[in-house]
Motif scaffolding. Sequence first.
Motif, mmCIF file in Angstrom:
data_model
loop_
_atom_site.group_PDB
_atom_site.id
_atom_site.type_symbol
_atom_site.label_atom_id
_atom_site.label_comp_id
_atom_site.label_asym_id
_atom_site.label_seq_id
_atom_site.Cartn_x
_atom_site.Cartn_y
_atom_site.Cartn_z
ATOM 1 N N THR A 199 45.759 38.063 48.766
ATOM 2 C CA THR A 199 45.358 36.719 48.356
ATOM 3 C C THR A 199 44.022 36.294 48.945
ATOM 4 O O THR A 199 43.542 35.209 48.648
ATOM 5 C CB THR A 199 46.411 35.696 48.812
ATOM 6 O OG1 THR A 199 46.490 35.709 50.239
ATOM 7 C CG2 THR A 199 47.760 36.020 48.213
ATOM 8 N N PHE A 200 43.418 37.136 49.770
ATOM 9 C CA PHE A 200 42.239 36.695 50.512
ATOM 10 C C PHE A 200 41.073 36.353 49.592
ATOM 11 O O PHE A 200 40.448 35.316 49.709
ATOM 12 C CB PHE A 200 41.824 37.777 51.513
ATOM 13 C CG PHE A 200 40.741 37.327 52.441
ATOM 14 C CD1 PHE A 200 41.050 36.536 53.541
ATOM 15 C CD2 PHE A 200 39.431 37.683 52.215
ATOM 16 C CE1 PHE A 200 40.049 36.105 54.398
ATOM 17 C CE2 PHE A 200 38.432 37.251 53.062
ATOM 18 C CZ PHE A 200 38.739 36.462 54.157
ATOM 19 N N GLY A 201 40.761 37.226 48.652
ATOM 20 C CA GLY A 201 39.608 36.999 47.792
ATOM 21 C C GLY A 201 39.958 36.494 46.414
ATOM 22 O O GLY A 201 39.154 36.532 45.498
ATOM 23 N N LEU A 202 41.165 35.998 46.276
ATOM 24 C CA LEU A 202 41.633 35.561 44.971
ATOM 25 C C LEU A 202 40.871 34.331 44.492
ATOM 26 O O LEU A 202 40.650 33.386 45.227
ATOM 27 C CB LEU A 202 43.122 35.234 45.064
ATOM 28 C CG LEU A 202 43.940 35.195 43.779
ATOM 29 C CD1 LEU A 202 43.973 36.555 43.115
ATOM 30 C CD2 LEU A 202 45.363 34.745 44.106
ATOM 31 N N ASN A 203 40.443 34.348 43.245
ATOM 32 C CA ASN A 203 39.755 33.194 42.661
ATOM 33 C C ASN A 203 40.247 32.917 41.255
ATOM 34 O O ASN A 203 39.486 32.586 40.372
ATOM 35 C CB ASN A 203 38.244 33.436 42.621
ATOM 36 C CG ASN A 203 37.594 33.239 43.964
ATOM 37 O OD1 ASN A 203 37.575 32.142 44.507
ATOM 38 N ND2 ASN A 203 37.100 34.320 44.516
ATOM 39 N N THR A 204 41.513 33.100 41.040
ATOM 40 C CA THR A 204 42.055 32.910 39.701
ATOM 41 C C THR A 204 41.839 31.491 39.199
ATOM 42 O O THR A 204 42.025 30.531 39.934
ATOM 43 C CB THR A 204 43.561 33.211 39.706
ATOM 44 O OG1 THR A 204 43.744 34.566 40.051
ATOM 45 C CG2 THR A 204 44.164 32.973 38.343
ATOM 46 N N ALA A 205 41.442 31.381 37.948
ATOM 47 C CA ALA A 205 41.271 30.068 37.337
ATOM 48 C C ALA A 205 42.641 29.447 37.089
ATOM 49 O O ALA A 205 43.553 30.100 36.599
ATOM 50 C CB ALA A 205 40.511 30.190 36.025
ATOM 51 N N TYR A 255 45.917 36.492 57.406
ATOM 52 C CA TYR A 255 46.871 35.530 56.875
ATOM 53 C C TYR A 255 47.087 35.838 55.400
ATOM 54 O O TYR A 255 46.494 36.769 54.857
ATOM 55 C CB TYR A 255 46.370 34.088 57.029
ATOM 56 C CG TYR A 255 45.119 33.820 56.254
ATOM 57 C CD1 TYR A 255 43.889 34.092 56.791
ATOM 58 C CD2 TYR A 255 45.193 33.338 54.944
ATOM 59 C CE1 TYR A 255 42.725 33.885 56.074
ATOM 60 C CE2 TYR A 255 44.045 33.119 54.218
ATOM 61 C CZ TYR A 255 42.817 33.401 54.781
ATOM 62 O OH TYR A 255 41.688 33.209 54.055
ATOM 63 N N LYS A 279 38.741 26.626 41.988
ATOM 64 C CA LYS A 279 38.915 26.520 43.423
ATOM 65 C C LYS A 279 39.721 25.265 43.734
ATOM 66 O O LYS A 279 39.916 24.433 42.852
ATOM 67 C CB LYS A 279 37.580 26.487 44.155
ATOM 68 C CG LYS A 279 36.706 25.266 43.856
ATOM 69 C CD LYS A 279 35.442 25.324 44.671
ATOM 70 C CE LYS A 279 34.595 24.087 44.404
ATOM 71 N NZ LYS A 279 33.362 24.071 45.201
ATOM 72 N N VAL A 284 50.533 42.648 48.487
ATOM 73 C CA VAL A 284 51.555 43.296 47.673
ATOM 74 C C VAL A 284 51.091 44.715 47.400
ATOM 75 O O VAL A 284 49.965 44.940 46.965
ATOM 76 C CB VAL A 284 51.764 42.561 46.333
ATOM 77 C CG1 VAL A 284 52.870 43.222 45.529
ATOM 78 C CG2 VAL A 284 52.098 41.094 46.583
ATOM 79 N N LEU A 285 51.954 45.654 47.675
ATOM 80 C CA LEU A 285 51.637 47.048 47.368
ATOM 81 C C LEU A 285 52.052 47.336 45.938
ATOM 82 O O LEU A 285 53.209 47.129 45.567
ATOM 83 C CB LEU A 285 52.372 47.974 48.341
ATOM 84 C CG LEU A 285 52.031 47.771 49.825
ATOM 85 C CD1 LEU A 285 52.883 48.693 50.691
ATOM 86 C CD2 LEU A 285 50.556 48.044 50.061
ATOM 87 N N THR A 286 51.111 47.780 45.140
ATOM 88 C CA THR A 286 51.392 48.048 43.733
ATOM 89 C C THR A 286 50.964 49.466 43.396
ATOM 90 O O THR A 286 50.329 50.154 44.205
ATOM 91 C CB THR A 286 50.638 47.067 42.816
ATOM 92 O OG1 THR A 286 49.279 47.476 42.734
ATOM 93 C CG2 THR A 286 50.712 45.642 43.343
ATOM 94 N N SER A 287 51.284 49.871 42.177
ATOM 95 C CA SER A 287 50.889 51.210 41.747
ATOM 96 C C SER A 287 49.375 51.323 41.619
ATOM 97 O O SER A 287 48.822 52.410 41.562
ATOM 98 C CB SER A 287 51.559 51.537 40.412
ATOM 99 O OG SER A 287 51.244 50.545 39.453
ATOM 100 N N PHE A 310 49.196 37.045 52.026
ATOM 101 C CA PHE A 310 50.145 38.129 51.883
ATOM 102 C C PHE A 310 49.532 39.242 51.038
ATOM 103 O O PHE A 310 48.583 39.038 50.290
ATOM 104 C CB PHE A 310 51.471 37.651 51.266
ATOM 105 C CG PHE A 310 51.369 37.138 49.863
ATOM 106 C CD1 PHE A 310 51.299 35.773 49.625
ATOM 107 C CD2 PHE A 310 51.358 38.014 48.781
ATOM 108 C CE1 PHE A 310 51.203 35.298 48.331
ATOM 109 C CE2 PHE A 310 51.283 37.541 47.492
ATOM 110 C CZ PHE A 310 51.199 36.178 47.264
ATOM 111 N N LYS A 345 47.251 44.485 46.473
ATOM 112 C CA LYS A 345 46.722 43.202 46.030
ATOM 113 C C LYS A 345 46.947 42.201 47.156
ATOM 114 O O LYS A 345 48.027 42.158 47.738
ATOM 115 C CB LYS A 345 47.433 42.722 44.764
ATOM 116 C CG LYS A 345 47.101 43.533 43.524
ATOM 117 C CD LYS A 345 47.723 42.893 42.292
ATOM 118 C CE LYS A 345 47.323 43.646 41.032
ATOM 119 N NZ LYS A 345 47.849 43.001 39.809
#
Lengths: 98, 238
Positions: free
Chosen positions: A16-22, A3, A98, A7-10, A5, A14
């Motif tokens: 969203t599965f392990g994202l933990n941005t403050a 589930y 979180k 993003v293919l980057t240079s 999304f 990237k």
Amino acid sequence: MSYGFEVLTSAGVKNTFGLNTARAVRIYNATTLSGSASIPEFNSNNGDYIFLMVTYAVNQQVLVWNNTTKTISWSKHSNSFPDSGYSSNFSIIFFHYK
Amino acid sequence: MTYGAQITNGNGDLVFTTEEPVFEVIGKGTVSLDFVFNASVGIWPDPDYSSYSVERNLPVYRNQNSIGDWDDDVLTLYEVNSGDRVYKWESRNNSTGYRQQLLWSHNTGSVRYVQVRLASSLPAPSTNYGMVFYNESGAVTWSDSSKVLDNVLPLSITSTTNRWFYWSGTVARTGGTLSCGNFRVRGIRGSTSSFIKEASDIGFLSPANSSNRDTRYCGLTFDRSTHGFSANIDWNSV
């Protein structure tokens, strides 16, 4: 990845599965040597807050958060430091990770 | 929110919305050993001064910038290796704009740091592919070409992978005869299993006069509310 999304980057993929941005849920600018403020959007179980001096001073006020009343308060230390040692222009950043 | 986008991670935690600022990475660097502080330093872990330890020959790393290059909204995360103790001091001269952070660390090599800023607007992407988020005002709040902290966790964690820290705390200067003004300091100790925030009291201490440390030497009074966050940073990609 089942589930979210990607993003293919240079720099590679990237996702969203392990994202933990403050998330900065509130930036409060204090303009008094002592006082309190209501921050209803902050929950200390989900994050933390940090002190940023805008106008620099030698000492930094004591910050106390009450998660029940959703109130942050700041005051001088119990020691008898002069007012001139504290700033009356500082920011408190409340963020959730979180 | 009635429009825009938000992201939920694998734990069901909301980690991003288009309306909130993110920590943008704006620089990185390395500070090398500056000098060895060969006087003794008293470390008081308790506010009542009931006990203390003495550190000697602490390596000092100096991170120097002037205001403008290093604005007040810039946060500096330092790397703390497992088993290492780092104490961070900060001093400024409001007249000249000079500002520095001093680190005491037992790491005898160098200390890496990453600087971030809470950004409500990121640079427009330089490429014509990938993904961009805009907020209500039309500012870029996330793009795949921007460098942001994307793995931020609590200050005290039971992980050995997160070793980058920003920490701040409440400290007040007590009297002293040494030039000890304009300091703020917090200690972090890394162990092999977790990172521990130390609400220690730190001051200069002469071995021959330790009994008079309260009145004759610089000291710093803490509460125990160290705050901040850790981050998992890929040095090569920030």
